[in-house]
Design a protein around this motif. Structure first.
Motif, PDB file in Angstrom:
ATOM      1  N   VAL A  86       0.445  -1.712   0.134  1.00  0.00           N
ATOM      2  CA  VAL A  86       0.306   0.047  -0.293  1.00  0.00           C
ATOM      3  C   VAL A  86       1.287   1.225   0.131  1.00  0.00           C
ATOM      4  O   VAL A  86       0.791   1.788  -0.632  1.00  0.00           O
ATOM      5  CB  VAL A  86      -1.327  -0.199   1.240  1.00  0.00           C
ATOM      6  CG1 VAL A  86      -1.525   1.158   1.693  1.00  0.00           C
ATOM      7  CG2 VAL A  86      -2.250  -1.114   1.121  1.00  0.00           C
ATOM      8  N   GLU A  87       2.190   1.702   0.781  1.00  0.00           N
ATOM      9  CA  GLU A  87       2.976   2.250   1.042  1.00  0.00           C
ATOM     10  C   GLU A  87       4.039   1.965   1.625  1.00  0.00           C
ATOM     11  O   GLU A  87       4.005   0.895   2.055  1.00  0.00           O
ATOM     12  CB  GLU A  87       1.992   3.838   1.424  1.00  0.00           C
ATOM     13  CG  GLU A  87       2.912   4.804   1.942  1.00  0.00           C
ATOM     14  CD  GLU A  87       3.104   5.851   3.277  1.00  0.00           C
ATOM     15  OE1 GLU A  87       1.738   6.984   2.862  1.00  0.00           O
ATOM     16  OE2 GLU A  87       2.017   5.553   4.244  1.00  0.00           O
TER      17      GLU A  87
ATOM     18  N   THR B 160       3.445  -0.724   4.672  1.00  0.00           N
ATOM     19  CA  THR B 160       2.468  -0.695   4.921  1.00  0.00           C
ATOM     20  C   THR B 160       1.715  -1.708   3.549  1.00  0.00           C
ATOM     21  O   THR B 160       1.969  -1.875   2.353  1.00  0.00           O
ATOM     22  CB  THR B 160       0.743  -0.185   4.365  1.00  0.00           C
ATOM     23  OG1 THR B 160       1.421   0.860   5.920  1.00  0.00           O
ATOM     24  CG2 THR B 160      -0.268  -0.306   5.212  1.00  0.00           C
TER      25      THR B 160
ATOM     26  N   SER C 221     -10.010   9.264   9.008  1.00  0.00           N
ATOM     27  CA  SER C 221     -10.807   8.654   7.687  1.00  0.00           C
ATOM     28  C   SER C 221     -12.230   7.756   7.424  1.00  0.00           C
ATOM     29  O   SER C 221     -12.066   6.781   8.780  1.00  0.00           O
ATOM     30  CB  SER C 221      -9.948   7.269   7.018  1.00  0.00           C
ATOM     31  OG  SER C 221      -8.765   7.986   6.547  1.00  0.00           O
TER      32      SER C 221
ATOM     33  N   GLY D 215      -7.567   3.341  -4.506  1.00  0.00           N
ATOM     34  CA  GLY D 215      -6.231   3.758  -3.125  1.00  0.00           C
ATOM     35  C   GLY D 215      -6.255   2.282  -2.492  1.00  0.00           C
ATOM     36  O   GLY D 215      -6.119   0.798  -3.105  1.00  0.00           O
ATOM     37  N   ALA D 216      -5.877   2.485  -1.335  1.00  0.00           N
ATOM     38  CA  ALA D 216      -5.690   0.928   0.090  1.00  0.00           C
ATOM     39  C   ALA D 216      -7.246   0.539  -0.050  1.00  0.00           C
ATOM     40  O   ALA D 216      -7.098  -0.612   0.110  1.00  0.00           O
ATOM     41  CB  ALA D 216      -5.547   1.943   0.937  1.00  0.00           C
TER      42      ALA D 216
ATOM     43  N   SER E  58     -14.402   6.832   0.150  1.00  0.00           N
ATOM     44  CA  SER E  58     -13.363   6.954   0.609  1.00  0.00           C
ATOM     45  C   SER E  58     -14.279   8.786   1.407  1.00  0.00           C
ATOM     46  O   SER E  58     -13.313   9.505   0.526  1.00  0.00           O
ATOM     47  CB  SER E  58     -12.183   6.882   0.489  1.00  0.00           C
ATOM     48  OG  SER E  58     -10.614   6.847   1.909  1.00  0.00           O
TER      49      SER E  58
ATOM     50  N   ASN F 242      -7.459  10.991   3.134  1.00  0.00           N
ATOM     51  CA  ASN F 242      -6.845   9.942   2.778  1.00  0.00           C
ATOM     52  C   ASN F 242      -5.760   9.571   2.098  1.00  0.00           C
ATOM     53  O   ASN F 242      -5.096   9.315   1.896  1.00  0.00           O
ATOM     54  CB  ASN F 242      -7.111  10.613   1.229  1.00  0.00           C
ATOM     55  CG  ASN F 242      -5.561  12.239   0.960  1.00  0.00           C
ATOM     56  OD1 ASN F 242      -5.463  12.240   2.400  1.00  0.00           O
ATOM     57  ND2 ASN F 242      -5.882  12.419  -0.247  1.00  0.00           N
ATOM     58  N   ASN F 243      -5.250   9.413   4.113  1.00  0.00           N
ATOM     59  CA  ASN F 243      -3.811   9.008   4.407  1.00  0.00           C
ATOM     60  C   ASN F 243      -3.684   7.039   3.834  1.00  0.00           C
ATOM     61  O   ASN F 243      -5.183   6.107   4.581  1.00  0.00           O
ATOM     62  CB  ASN F 243      -4.337   9.250   5.932  1.00  0.00           C
ATOM     63  CG  ASN F 243      -2.178   9.323   6.001  1.00  0.00           C
ATOM     64  OD1 ASN F 243      -2.301   7.527   6.202  1.00  0.00           O
ATOM     65  ND2 ASN F 243      -1.675   9.443   7.103  1.00  0.00           N
ATOM     66  N   PRO F 244      -2.835   7.049   3.283  1.00  0.00           N
ATOM     67  CA  PRO F 244      -3.069   5.549   2.839  1.00  0.00           C
ATOM     68  C   PRO F 244      -3.118   4.542   4.345  1.00  0.00           C
ATOM     69  O   PRO F 244      -3.809   3.619   4.590  1.00  0.00           O
ATOM     70  CB  PRO F 244      -2.591   5.123   2.430  1.00  0.00           C
ATOM     71  CG  PRO F 244      -1.746   6.669   1.563  1.00  0.00           C
ATOM     72  CD  PRO F 244      -2.285   6.968   2.809  1.00  0.00           C
TER      73      PRO F 244
ATOM     74  N   THR G  71      -6.136   4.866   6.243  1.00  0.00           N
ATOM     75  CA  THR G  71      -7.857   4.766   5.003  1.00  0.00           C
ATOM     76  C   THR G  71      -8.254   2.543   4.880  1.00  0.00           C
ATOM     77  O   THR G  71      -8.768   2.402   4.664  1.00  0.00           O
ATOM     78  CB  THR G  71      -7.706   4.244   3.697  1.00  0.00           C
ATOM     79  OG1 THR G  71      -7.514   6.571   3.534  1.00  0.00           O
ATOM     80  CG2 THR G  71      -8.597   4.046   2.664  1.00  0.00           C
ATOM     81  N   ALA G  72      -6.591   1.876   5.210  1.00  0.00           N
ATOM     82  CA  ALA G  72      -6.506   0.361   4.618  1.00  0.00           C
ATOM     83  C   ALA G  72      -6.809  -0.162   6.490  1.00  0.00           C
ATOM     84  O   ALA G  72      -7.697  -1.030   5.911  1.00  0.00           O
ATOM     85  CB  ALA G  72      -5.129   0.649   5.196  1.00  0.00           C
TER      86      ALA G  72
END
Length: 213
Positions: free
Chosen positions: A21-22, A41, A97, A114-115, A132, A136-138, A141-142
């Motif tokens: 993811v990131e 992540t 989120s 995204g995630a 979402s 929008n922080n990955p 959000t995950a």
């Protein structure tokens, strides 16, 4: 190319698919200064209703991903899937989120990004509507998407796709095995059947004429 005289090693089949993811570089302030590390992540899943996520930190990126995968294996959950979609809609907030997921009919596709899209895709969900909201922080959000999938409940009036697949596999295993024969053996069996079906020939010999007195 493998060296002559050596057999190539068999490829290992992975039980779960992985998606990063990131990967972010983070610092920690200590007495002697700053320590820089990488935070990864990762989301894993088998696309059959099992999914999990993990976060790992290490000095090297590859080591951080390995730690994240190991943590994700400890957070695996089973998601109820009906006809490629979820049983009901849900909305979950994690910190700033907010994730909203709604079931969709067949052919809609995976409307997500995204995630959130990675988690739904590795879970095996094919038709869904999602949004979402908020940050929008990955990472957040995950976590919100993972929390939303844990809130899903099974329906008593329908069977999940996983149960249907298991039933079909059991039926295939219980079916009688078909014996395979070679081409020459099959030809001999066909010729034998033809000989058995062929009627017996009548003798063409004529009766002798009666002698004259």
């Amino acid at each position: 190319m493998p060296k002559p005289g050596k057999r190539p090693l068999p490829k290992e089949t992975k039980e779960f698919e992985e998606a990063v993811v990131e990967v972010a570089r983070v610092t920690r302030v200590v007495k002697g200064g700053r320590r820089m590390r990488f935070r990864a992540t990762v989301v894993i899943g088998n696309k059959k209703g099992t999914v999990g996520y993990g976060i790992g930190k290490a000095v090297e990126v590859q080591l951080a991903i390995q730690k994240a995968v190991a943590k994700a294996r400890k957070r695996l959950i089973r998601v109820p899937i009906y006809k490629g979609s979820i049983p009901h809609q849900t909305q979950v907030k994690f910190k700033s989120s907010v994730v909203f997921i709604k079931p969709a009919s067949e052919g809609t596709g995976l409307i997500a990004g995204g995630a959130l899209r990675l988690i739904l895709e590795l879970a095996g969900i094919k038709n869904v509507l999602s949004k979402s909201l908020g940050s929008n922080n990955p990472v957040n959000t995950a976590k919100a998407a993972y929390k939303a999938l844990t809130t899903l409940r099974e329906r008593t009036d329908m069977e999940t796709d996983r149960v249907k697949a298991e039933v079909s596999d059991d039926m295939e295993r219980s079916a009688p095995e078909v014996k395979k024969i070679g081409k020459s053996e099959a030809k001999e069996m066909v010729n034998a059947d033809k000989r058995m079906m062929k009627p017996a020939h009548k003798s063409d010999s004529k009766k002798p004429a009666p002698k004259k007195a």
